[in-house]
Enzyme design. Structure first.
Site, PDB file in Angstrom:
ATOM      1  N   CYS A   2       0.987  -1.041  -0.068  1.00  0.00           N
ATOM      2  CA  CYS A   2       0.850   0.210  -0.080  1.00  0.00           C
ATOM      3  C   CYS A   2       1.305   1.303   0.287  1.00  0.00           C
ATOM      4  O   CYS A   2       1.593   1.632   0.945  1.00  0.00           O
ATOM      5  CB  CYS A   2      -0.939  -0.158   0.826  1.00  0.00           C
ATOM      6  SG  CYS A   2      -1.970   1.574   1.014  1.00  0.00           S
ATOM      7  N   GLU A 127      -3.755   1.311  -5.806  1.00  0.00           N
ATOM      8  CA  GLU A 127      -2.851  -0.069  -6.789  1.00  0.00           C
ATOM      9  C   GLU A 127      -2.817  -0.182  -7.832  1.00  0.00           C
ATOM     10  O   GLU A 127      -3.905   0.490  -8.229  1.00  0.00           O
ATOM     11  CB  GLU A 127      -3.511  -1.723  -5.819  1.00  0.00           C
ATOM     12  CG  GLU A 127      -2.354  -2.451  -5.853  1.00  0.00           C
ATOM     13  CD  GLU A 127      -1.167  -1.971  -5.384  1.00  0.00           C
ATOM     14  OE1 GLU A 127      -0.096  -1.791  -5.502  1.00  0.00           O
ATOM     15  OE2 GLU A 127      -0.485  -2.283  -4.116  1.00  0.00           O
TER      16      GLU A 127
END
Length: 354
Positions: A2, A127
């Site tokens: 992340c 992402e």
């Protein structure tokens, strides 16, 4: 992993979104520490400040460990034992912390052993999926599924102070498990609070986008146990660290690629089939040009909309598609939310180009 999030809510709204029940069952709002350090953004990157939840006991002796504080902290944990005068000189990446090595690395094991557990708050995280056969990467925005309630008729309600204790049905914040630490400059100065986000193997629904995901705490009970280091041991808390399938996502524009871009466009849904942002050469380029001339640039009310099945089968190799179907109900709620905010807020600055 992340490495980019969105957390754009104004401070007072973020506070109401974090309403909770203490150990006595009383509805409360978390207190703020260093509120002026909070800077809302649609595009937060490591080394910026992000809001985290933590137990009030970390700051107030004899406080109830179930009471909560919101504190902006630097993303990227700086260990308390770091000896340099400049935290940017840290030689290793502490943006994320893998769950399978959390008890092996000193940078994470030590603060975890001291109960320095926090919950990182965000609208969601971004992402990037690597596109096969190209150097391109497609960004996605990933977040909790959003539910439209009968009370609100939308995803926004409880606007007045007297109602915050009764209901919060605005955007459900993503709650990610983190570890924080406190670093004191060797030559003196303000203590730096910083954090890392714990990551786990991706759930089945996200595995086509990336093989890792944040450890998401799904629900009030999980959040409470993770924060309450006074009552919940490290061993018990670590049982909360695992993948969750209660997640949804949609493709977003490449505008988010540049961390300087801070506009609602960063998380607005895009249609990969319609957009066709592809690089091609030779005959492939000519085919794509032909497809562009055959596709209407603007939908005409008199022209029936083509179904996906109307696209020639041979052209599908040139069209990027989401690996999993997007939950359009949730994406639709997001679009309503963004539209409402656009009407209420000043026009954002034009995005930077990558």
């Amino acid at each position: 992993m992340c490495g980019r999030t969105s957390c754009h809510l104004p401070r007072d709204v973020l506070t109401r979104a974090c309403a909770y029940q203490d150990r006595r069952g009383q509805q409360r709002l978390p207190e703020w520490r260093d509120p002026d350090k909070y800077c809302p953004s649609y595009n937060k990157s490591p080394q910026s400040n992000s809001p985290v939840l933590l137990s009030r006991l970390h700051f107030v002796k004899d406080a109830d460990s179930s009471e909560r504080i919101i504190a902006p902290m630097r993303w990227g944990l700086v260990p308390s034992w770091f000896k340099e005068s400049d935290p940017s000189k840290l030689q290793f990446n502490t943006t994320n912390c893998r769950n399978d090595t959390i008890m092996e690395k000193r940078s994470f094991k030590v603060p975890l052993g001291k109960g320095r557990r926090c919950v990182v708050l965000a609208d969601g995280f971004y992402e990037w999926q690597r596109c096969q056969g190209t150097n391109q990467r497609q960004p996605y925005f990933i977040y909790f599924p959003q539910i439209k309630t009968e009370k609100s008729g939308s995803i926004g309600a409880a606007d007045s102070p007297e109602n915050w204790g009764k209901v919060w049905d605005n955007w459900r914040l993503l709650t990610m498990a983190g570890i924080f630490d406190c670093w004191e400059p060797p030559e003196g100065g303000d203590v730096l609070y910083s954090y890392t986000i714990i990551t786990v193997d991706s759930c089945k629904g996200l595995s086509d986008i990336h093989h890792r995901m944040p450890a998401i705490l799904d629900g009030e009970e999980a959040v409470s146990k993770w924060l309450d280091f006074g009552k919940v041991s490290t061993q018990e808390a670590l049982k909360l660290i695992h993948p969750t399938e209660n997640i949804t996502f949609h493709a977003v524009s490449s505008v988010v690629n540049n961390s300087r871009n801070n506009t609602p466009e960063c998380l607005a849904p895009v249609d990969l089939v319609v957009r066709k942002e592809l690089k091609a050469s030779g005959s492939s380029q000519r085919m794509l040009q032909w497809l562009a001339t055959k596709s209407p640039k603007k939908e005409d009310s008199k022209t029936p909309q083509k179904e996906e099945s109307d696209v020639p089968q041979w052209s599908s190799q040139f069209l990027q598609k989401s690996p999993l179907p997007t939950k359009r109900g949730t994406a639709g709620l997001l679009e309503q939310w963004l539209k409402r905010e656009k009407e209420e807020e000043p026009v954002a600055k034009r995005p930077y180009s990558q």
